[in-house]
Design a protein around this motif. Structure first.
Motif, PDB file in Angstrom:
ATOM      1  N   SER A 162     -14.740 -10.811  -2.949  1.00  0.00           N
ATOM      2  CA  SER A 162     -13.577 -10.776  -2.059  1.00  0.00           C
ATOM      3  C   SER A 162     -13.950 -11.437  -0.738  1.00  0.00           C
ATOM      4  O   SER A 162     -15.130 -11.487  -0.374  1.00  0.00           O
ATOM      5  CB  SER A 162     -13.165  -9.321  -1.789  1.00  0.00           C
ATOM      6  N   LYS A 180     -12.798  -5.976  -3.786  1.00  0.00           N
ATOM      7  CA  LYS A 180     -11.394  -5.518  -3.668  1.00  0.00           C
ATOM      8  C   LYS A 180     -10.524  -6.279  -4.672  1.00  0.00           C
ATOM      9  O   LYS A 180      -9.311  -6.402  -4.492  1.00  0.00           O
ATOM     10  CB  LYS A 180     -10.871  -5.780  -2.237  1.00  0.00           C
ATOM     11  N   THR A 202      -8.360  -7.469  -7.942  1.00  0.00           N
ATOM     12  CA  THR A 202      -7.355  -6.761  -8.746  1.00  0.00           C
ATOM     13  C   THR A 202      -7.356  -7.281 -10.185  1.00  0.00           C
ATOM     14  O   THR A 202      -6.507  -6.907 -10.983  1.00  0.00           O
ATOM     15  CB  THR A 202      -5.951  -6.948  -8.134  1.00  0.00           C
TER      16      THR A 202
END
Ligand SMILES: Cc1cc2nc3c(=O)[nH]c(=O)nc-3n(C[C@H](O)[C@H](O)[C@H](O)COP(=O)(O)O)c2cc1C
Length: 344
Positions: free
Chosen positions: A117, A178, A180
């Motif tokens: 990230s 982080k 997804t």
């Protein structure tokens, strides 16, 4: 003494339980080893270290932590590594290599740094690029190719660098990952990259070749990995690795660590016991007596001595001499073999 007893790890039989852990020397040239490395690792072998693990070696140019780190991202880097390997073996040590990618902690300003990230390590580091699926595939291939080159150079073990806040650790920790997609979120997703890299590395090394993983057992940060979480992570990874090298920290610049002799031994002991996998412990261990205590209490299978070996590569011989009589016999035996080896 257990310290000087043999240890079998897959196809390797180590002559003792002492390891030189990977330590970046920042003395390479475009990833190639230099004379410094031959002296440095040659000395560790003369110092009777059972297993030498060569410093973090970049699988890509931006996988280096610093510009003068070792590399194995291209074929012409193999030859220099082969010379390190030949020297270590000639003087009686087994030798492996740590393959790594620096992730957001790459300190080479001319290169784009990569991370799960886009979160920088600290204000003095650049903002990393969040890795795309193509970047992930590229890094997996880079680990595989560097592993194949490691085997070609003669290394006898590969350690994947999953510790100290570098790329693989960044994928493991919820503080730095982080994402997804399939590589972020749940624990199962956060371990996926290491699982896939382990599989691709396994596909290019011999069946009985040890592949081990170095981890940081604690991020020392609220919301980060702690020992309980690392135990769960290792449960998901243990089928793919022959041993876990247990370190800690390095993920966050604000970590609060209290260090003292053997401060990481507890992590090794718990992981070894709960995950039923062999471990290496490390961290402010400087005395043969400490090594022996750890082994006698089954707190680790192997013990790494880091900075003390930089100060005194012959620490094992120097300290071993005073300890017990059978050691003299051991050492005499070894030196006879050494002389024989030299005659060949
Ligand atoms: C100069 C130096 C370079 C290091 N480079 C690496 C490295 O390349 N890979 C790694 O996993 N750890 C690295 N470490 C950490 C060591 O492997 C070891 O875990 C740490 O020094 C603690 O052990 P010690 O107290 O016996 O020195 C480095 C440590 C030092 C002092």
């Amino acid at each position: 003494m257990k310290t000087f007893s043999e240890y079998k790890l897959k196809n390797l039989t180590l002559k003792n339980r002492v390891v030189m852990p990977p330590m970046c020397m920042n003395m390479a040239e475009d990833g190639h080893p230099t004379d410094f490395h031959y002296i440095h690792y040659g000395n560790a072998a003369l110092g009777e270290i059972g297993l030498i693990i060569v410093e973090a070696t970049g699988v890509t140019p931006e996988g280096r932590i610093l510009e003068r780190d070792l590399g194995l991202w291209k074929d012409d880097q193999i030859e220099g590594h082969r010379r390190i390997v030949d020297l270590a073996k000639k003087y009686g040590s087994h030798i492996g290599i740590q393959l790594g990618h620096a992730g957001r902690k790459c300190g080479i300003s001319s290169l784009t740094t990569l991370a799960p990230s886009a979160i920088r390590f600290s204000a003095s580091y650049p903002m990393p690029k969040e890795m795309t699926t193509e970047d992930i595939e590229h890094i997996k291939k880079a680990f595989r190719d560097a592993a194949a080159r490691s085997v070609e150079a003669g290394y006898e073990l590969i350690e994947l660098h999953g510790a100290h806040g570098y790329l693989l650790h960044e994928f493991l920790s919820p503080l730095t990952n982080k994402r997804t997609d399939a590589y972020g979120g749940s624990r199962e997703n956060r371990v996926r990259l290491i699982q896939e890299i382990a599989d691709t590395v396994r596909s290019v090394v011999p069946e009985d070749f040890p592949v081990i993983l170095r981890v940081s057992a604690s991020d020392y940060m609220e919301g980060g990995i702690d020992l309980d979480e690392m135990v769960e992570i290792i449960h998901l990874l243990k089928d793919r690795f022959d041993m876990i090298h247990v370190s800690s920290g390095g993920l966050d610049a604000n970590q609060q660590i209290t260090v003292y002799p053997g401060y990481q031994v507890k992590f090794s002991e718990v992981i070894r016991e709960k995950c039923q996998i062999p471990t290496i412990t490390v961290g402010l261990i400087t005395e043969v007596g400490q090594v022996e205590e750890i082994l006698q209490h089954d707190r680790a299978d192997l013990v790494a001595l880091g900075r003390i070996l930089l100060r005194d590569p012959f620490v094992l011989i120097n300290q071993g001499q005073g300890i017990i009589a059978p050691l003299f016999a051991y050492r005499r035996g070894f030196h006879v073999n050494w002389a024989e080896r030299n005659r060949k």
